[in-house]
Design an enzyme around this catalytic site. Structure first.
Site, PDB file in Angstrom:
ATOM      1  N   ASP A  78       0.843  -1.193   0.000  1.00 33.31           N
ATOM      2  CA  ASP A  78       0.000   0.000   0.000  1.00 33.31           C
ATOM      3  C   ASP A  78       0.887   1.255   0.000  1.00 33.31           C
ATOM      4  O   ASP A  78       2.033   1.202   0.466  1.00 33.31           O
ATOM      5  CB  ASP A  78      -0.891  -0.055   1.264  1.00 33.31           C
ATOM      6  N   HIS A  79       0.353   2.350  -0.466  1.00 33.97           N
ATOM      7  CA  HIS A  79       1.037   3.664  -0.506  1.00 33.97           C
ATOM      8  C   HIS A  79       2.559   3.611  -0.398  1.00 33.97           C
ATOM      9  O   HIS A  79       3.137   3.775   0.674  1.00 33.97           O
ATOM     10  CB  HIS A  79       0.471   4.570   0.586  1.00 33.97           C
ATOM     11  N   HIS A 181      -8.890   9.482   3.795  1.00 38.95           N
ATOM     12  CA  HIS A 181      -8.287   8.549   4.756  1.00 38.95           C
ATOM     13  C   HIS A 181      -8.715   8.959   6.156  1.00 38.95           C
ATOM     14  O   HIS A 181      -8.656  10.139   6.502  1.00 38.95           O
ATOM     15  CB  HIS A 181      -6.764   8.617   4.682  1.00 38.95           C
ATOM     16  N   GLY A 182      -9.123   7.986   6.951  1.00 41.35           N
ATOM     17  CA  GLY A 182      -9.433   8.259   8.353  1.00 41.35           C
ATOM     18  C   GLY A 182     -10.916   8.399   8.621  1.00 41.35           C
ATOM     19  O   GLY A 182     -11.734   8.462   7.700  1.00 41.35           O
ATOM     20  N   HIS A 210      -9.951   4.066  -1.890  1.00 39.19           N
ATOM     21  CA  HIS A 210      -9.194   4.191  -0.641  1.00 39.19           C
ATOM     22  C   HIS A 210     -10.058   4.939   0.368  1.00 39.19           C
ATOM     23  O   HIS A 210     -11.076   5.528   0.020  1.00 39.19           O
ATOM     24  CB  HIS A 210      -7.901   4.978  -0.888  1.00 39.19           C
ATOM     25  N   THR A 235      -8.609   2.462   9.213  1.00 37.57           N
ATOM     26  CA  THR A 235      -8.887   3.093  10.513  1.00 37.57           C
ATOM     27  C   THR A 235      -9.873   2.281  11.357  1.00 37.57           C
ATOM     28  O   THR A 235      -9.680   2.123  12.567  1.00 37.57           O
ATOM     29  CB  THR A 235      -9.434   4.522  10.313  1.00 37.57           C
TER      30      THR A 235
HETATM   31  P1  13P Z   1      -9.119   4.320   5.976  1.00 34.01           P
HETATM   32  O1  13P Z   1      -8.127   4.386   7.068  1.00 34.01           O
HETATM   33  O2  13P Z   1      -9.923   5.575   5.826  1.00 34.01           O
HETATM   34  O3  13P Z   1      -9.988   3.112   6.072  1.00 34.01           O
HETATM   35  O4  13P Z   1      -8.307   4.196   4.599  1.00 34.01           O
HETATM   36  C1  13P Z   1      -7.496   3.094   4.407  1.00 34.01           C
HETATM   37  C2  13P Z   1      -6.776   3.142   3.123  1.00 34.01           C
HETATM   38  O5  13P Z   1      -7.227   3.690   2.151  1.00 34.01           O
HETATM   39  C3  13P Z   1      -5.473   2.467   3.071  1.00 34.01           C
HETATM   40  O6  13P Z   1      -4.890   2.551   1.826  1.00 34.01           O
END
Ligand code: 13P
Length: 281
Positions: A78-79, A181-182, A210, A235
């Site tokens: 990921d990322h 995200h989050g 995402h 999250t």
């Molecule tokens: P969340 O933490 O919002 O669920 O996002 C996770 C994510 O996109 C990881 O790549």
């Protein structure tokens, strides 16, 4: 089935594959057990920080063993913010890698993405490359408000997405479509379903959503109908983990395999609920 074939299966079935981030063997267990119980494929995601903690080789070995046991499970880097780290993950046997140049200039983003695509294509096995265009925030944590720089104006434009995908040759594309995200305390933004549809038609490759934590169930259903094939959740799992550890410690147990059980159970619950929704069960 390979990851590519599993995504094609998901398209056919009009479902999405769940992608869950983990940073240790407890998270890993929760995701695998949840997916196994429901009998659906799943993707384990590890960001740069998460894979540093669990170990690149270690997580690759855990996934290899689970695969050999017959479960359709895949591993995603990921990322990944540098070409070098993407190459390390590919060399370690990951099924997919996200090269994230979203906060770089368009030209830099294209250049680094192309380099990773070329490296992935040169492998004797299948490795998928995903890229992201448009900012959606950066942290899988509880945040007060939507991060600066995320707004309707900054959402990914279909024509830009089409150009980017054509220029880079990526296999999967992650747009900014109202997702962040989050978990946002002031309220999660709504997804722009029309934009997802337009991007899906413009790029004609599978889309990845995402920032799945906190998104309302009906939004997920519409997003899947509009072309989303993989959904990332982090999250929500972290919250379940922390609450489970706090609960487990209350027992006064000293043995980790006893006081950690609650954390695994709570994470598994989140995984199962999300997988049921994504797989229309
Ligand atoms: P969340 O933490 O919002 O669920 O996002 C996770 C994510 O996109 C990881 O790549």
């Amino acid at each position: 089935m390979s990851l590519k074939e599993t995504i094609a299966w998901a398209k056919e079935k009009k479902v999405a594959i769940g992608h869950f981030n983990v940073s240790d063997s407890e998270g890993f267990r929760a995701v695998v057990e949840g997916a196994k119980e429901l009998g659906v494929p799943v993707i384990i995601g590890v960001s740069e920080g998460e894979r540093e903690f669990i170990g690149v080789q270690e997580v690759a070995s855990l996934v290899k063993i689970a695969k050999e046991n017959g479960h359709p499970i895949f591993l995603n880097a990921d990322h990944t913010y540098s070409v070098d780290k993407a190459k390390v993950a590919i060399d370690a046997g990951f099924d997919a890698v996200i090269i994230d140049g979203a906060n770089k200039s368009y030209e830099e983003n294209v250049a680094m993405t192309k380099e990773v695509v070329a490296y992935a294509k040169a492998q004797s096995r299948e490795v998928l490359v995903e890229a992201e265009l448009g900012f959606i925030g950066q942290s899988s944590k509880i945040i007060d408000t939507v991060p600066d720089g995320v707004s309707e104006e900054t959402q990914t434009k279909p024509e830009e997405a089409a150009r980017f995908v054509m220029e880079t040759g990526v296999d999967l594309f992650a747009p900014s479509v109202g997702n962040v995200h989050g978990l946002v305390k002031s309220g999660q933004p709504k997804l722009n379903i029309e934009r997802i549809k337009a991007i899906s038609e413009a790029v004609n490759i599978p889309l990845v959503l995402h920032g799945g934590s906190g998104i309302a169930d009906p939004d997920f259903v519409s997003a899947i109908e509009a072309g989303i094939r993989i959904i990332h959740i982090n999250t929500e799992l972290r919250v379940a983990y922390k609450e489970g550890v706090e609960e487990g410690l209350k027992s006064g147990e000293l043995a980790p395999y006893k006081f950690m059980q609650e954390a695994v159970k709570e994470m598994e619950q989140v995984v199962k609920e999300r997988l049921k929704l994504f797989n229309r069960m």
